[in-house]
Structures are given as C-alpha cells and as structure tokens.
Design an enzyme around this catalytic site. Structure first.
Site, mmCIF file in Angstrom:
data_model
loop_
_atom_site.group_PDB
_atom_site.id
_atom_site.type_symbol
_atom_site.label_atom_id
_atom_site.label_comp_id
_atom_site.label_asym_id
_atom_site.label_seq_id
_atom_site.Cartn_x
_atom_site.Cartn_y
_atom_site.Cartn_z
ATOM 1 C CB SER A 80 11.741 19.560 -53.433
ATOM 2 O OG SER A 80 12.218 19.907 -52.147
ATOM 3 C CB SER A 123 12.097 20.889 -48.251
ATOM 4 O OG SER A 123 11.023 20.421 -47.473
ATOM 5 C CB THR A 183 8.654 14.062 -47.516
ATOM 6 O OG1 THR A 183 7.276 14.198 -47.868
ATOM 7 C CG2 THR A 183 9.467 13.688 -48.749
ATOM 8 C CE LYS A 202 6.449 13.290 -43.368
ATOM 9 N NZ LYS A 202 5.323 14.237 -43.150
ATOM 10 N N GLY A 235 -0.151 6.677 -43.041
ATOM 11 C CA GLY A 235 1.302 6.795 -43.095
ATOM 12 C C GLY A 235 1.860 7.681 -42.002
ATOM 13 C CE1 TYR A 286 -4.890 -0.300 -39.283
ATOM 14 C CE2 TYR A 286 -5.372 0.003 -41.610
ATOM 15 C CZ TYR A 286 -4.786 0.443 -40.438
ATOM 16 O OH TYR A 286 -4.122 1.643 -40.420
ATOM 17 C CE1 TYR A 292 4.430 22.795 -52.663
ATOM 18 C CE2 TYR A 292 4.469 20.885 -51.218
ATOM 19 C CZ TYR A 292 5.053 21.653 -52.195
ATOM 20 O OH TYR A 292 6.261 21.282 -52.725
#
Length: 243
Positions: free
Chosen positions: A14, A16, A61, A65, A126, A151, A205
């Site tokens: 994580s 965050s 995340t 979302k 997404g 699609y 990242y």
C-alpha cells in the site's frame, strides 16, 4: 482520532498507508490514523462503515473505483461523468465521492507530452482508465481503449499492429499487469514496433520500472511510472478530507 483508509483488493502493498503514516509523523499530525481495508467483496464495505464510526475518508483502488458508486450519497460532476471514484469524504455517516486521479495524472503527464502525442492507447478498461480518458479528452488527445477482448469501445491486444502503434505514440497502462509480485507480466504488445517518439506511462509504481516500461526504454521510448501521480492524488485527497 480521525481514521482514514484505503479500500481495495488485494492490498499486498500500500503506497497510501505508508505515505500517510509518514506524512502524519513528518507534519506532527497526532489526531489521525490510516489503515488498509482489503475487502474480497464490495458489499463488505457496509461492515467497515458500521464497525468504524470514526472513519472520515477513504482512498479507493483496484477493483472498486466503479463498484463503490452505489454507496455514495452524492459525487462531483467529474465522478458522475467518468463513472469512477477514488476518494471518499465521509460526513455525518454519508459518503461523498471525488476523483483525484485526474489531477494527479494530468499534472504528471503534461511535462512529457510532445507534438506527436495526438492519439493514445489506454490499456485496460477499469476505474483508472476512466480517469485517464477524462484527462485525455481535456487535453484534446484522441484515444483507443485496449482490452483482452474487443467490444464496441475497445480493441483487443491482438489487433494492435505497427500501423496502430505508429499512429498512437502515447501508451498508458492502467492494468495491474507487471505490478509486484507479478513482475514478469506485461501487456501483450508488439514492443518491437516502439520508437523514440513513443511515451509509455505505467500507473503502477511497484516495481519502479515494470517490464512494460523496461521494454519501452529499450526501444528508445520515454517512460514514467505512477509514483508522482499517486503523491499528487494523495495530497489532493488530504485537502478534500480537511476542507
């Protein structure tokens, strides 16, 4: 104590949690804490909200979302337009949705843009891809979505050839392919057609250079990962939670 957290699954690592924990220590913020909420199903968010009445804000995340939208009492026009939310402010038990990915992505991308970057490939469909598409529209950059299966609004990876890569010299990976611990994976592109005119942006990242970026660099393309975007969106989240 104000509680904040990250909603997603899986949360094997994580950014965050580490970022905000360090921020609180560095800025001597003693009335706040941050933790991960790794939920196998979005419906379990009901339990989180019930068990943590002091929860004041959430980052969102993969893969929630889009799935989190029914939980919101209201949302910004940006969230409504793109159909994706990555930041929630909780006030009097009600959830309000924002999207800070747009700010982070735009600010980090613009310094790398060249006149040839008039069209882009967005890998993935997404919630993160919605923010990327939103920003590209603002910048006047055309784009194609790329998915595992074609699609109405997306082509498949198998359809990408030299002609498409030549006309789409900006490529943004919004998928988790190549993210730790699956560092040997990457989007299945014909990387040998890349040139020095291409720019590859990976929203991942960790690792700092994914296999996607490595192959771009070896072909002479410019590359960047998603760390700066994450820092920018995290700081905007903090501003929203404290506004």
């Amino acid at each position: 104590m104000r509680r904040f957290g990250l909603l997603g699954f899986p949360l094997t690592h994580s950014f965050s949690q580490g970022y905000f924990t360090e921020k609180f220590q560095r800025e001597n913020i003693t009335d706040a804490g941050y933790e991960n909420f790794s939920l196998e199903r979005i419906e379990l968010l009901h339990d989180v909200l019930k068990n943590y009445p002091d929860l004041a804000g959430l980052n969102v995340t993969i893969p929630y979302k889009k799935q989190v939208l029914p939980f919101l009492a209201d949302a910004t026009e940006t969230v409504k337009e793109m159909g994706a939310c990555n930041c929630i402010k909780i006030t009097d038990g009600k959830l309000y949705g924002y999207n800070t990915d747009t700010t982070g992505f735009r600010s980090s991308l613009v310094p790398f843009l060249k006149p040839s970057h008039t069209r882009a490939l967005i890998l993935g469909t997404g919630g993160a891809s919605a923010a990327v598409a939103f920003v590209l529209r603002q910048l006047g950059i055309g784009y194609l979505f790329v998915s595992r299966r074609p699609y109405e609004d997306a082509i498949s990876y198998e359809m990408i050839d030299e002609t498409i890569l030549d006309s789409h010299q900006l490529i943004i990976n919004t998928t988790p392919l190549g993210m730790y611990p699956n560092v040997d994976a990457c989007p299945p592109l014909p990387y040998h057609y890349l040139t020095a005119g291409h720019h590859l942006y990976d929203l991942t990242y960790n690792p700092p250079e994914t296999l996607f970026l490595k192959q771009g660099r070896e072909a002479g393309a410019t590359i960047q990962n998603g760390r700066e975007m994450l820092v920018l969106q995290a700081e905007e989240s903090w501003e929203i939670w404290n506004s």
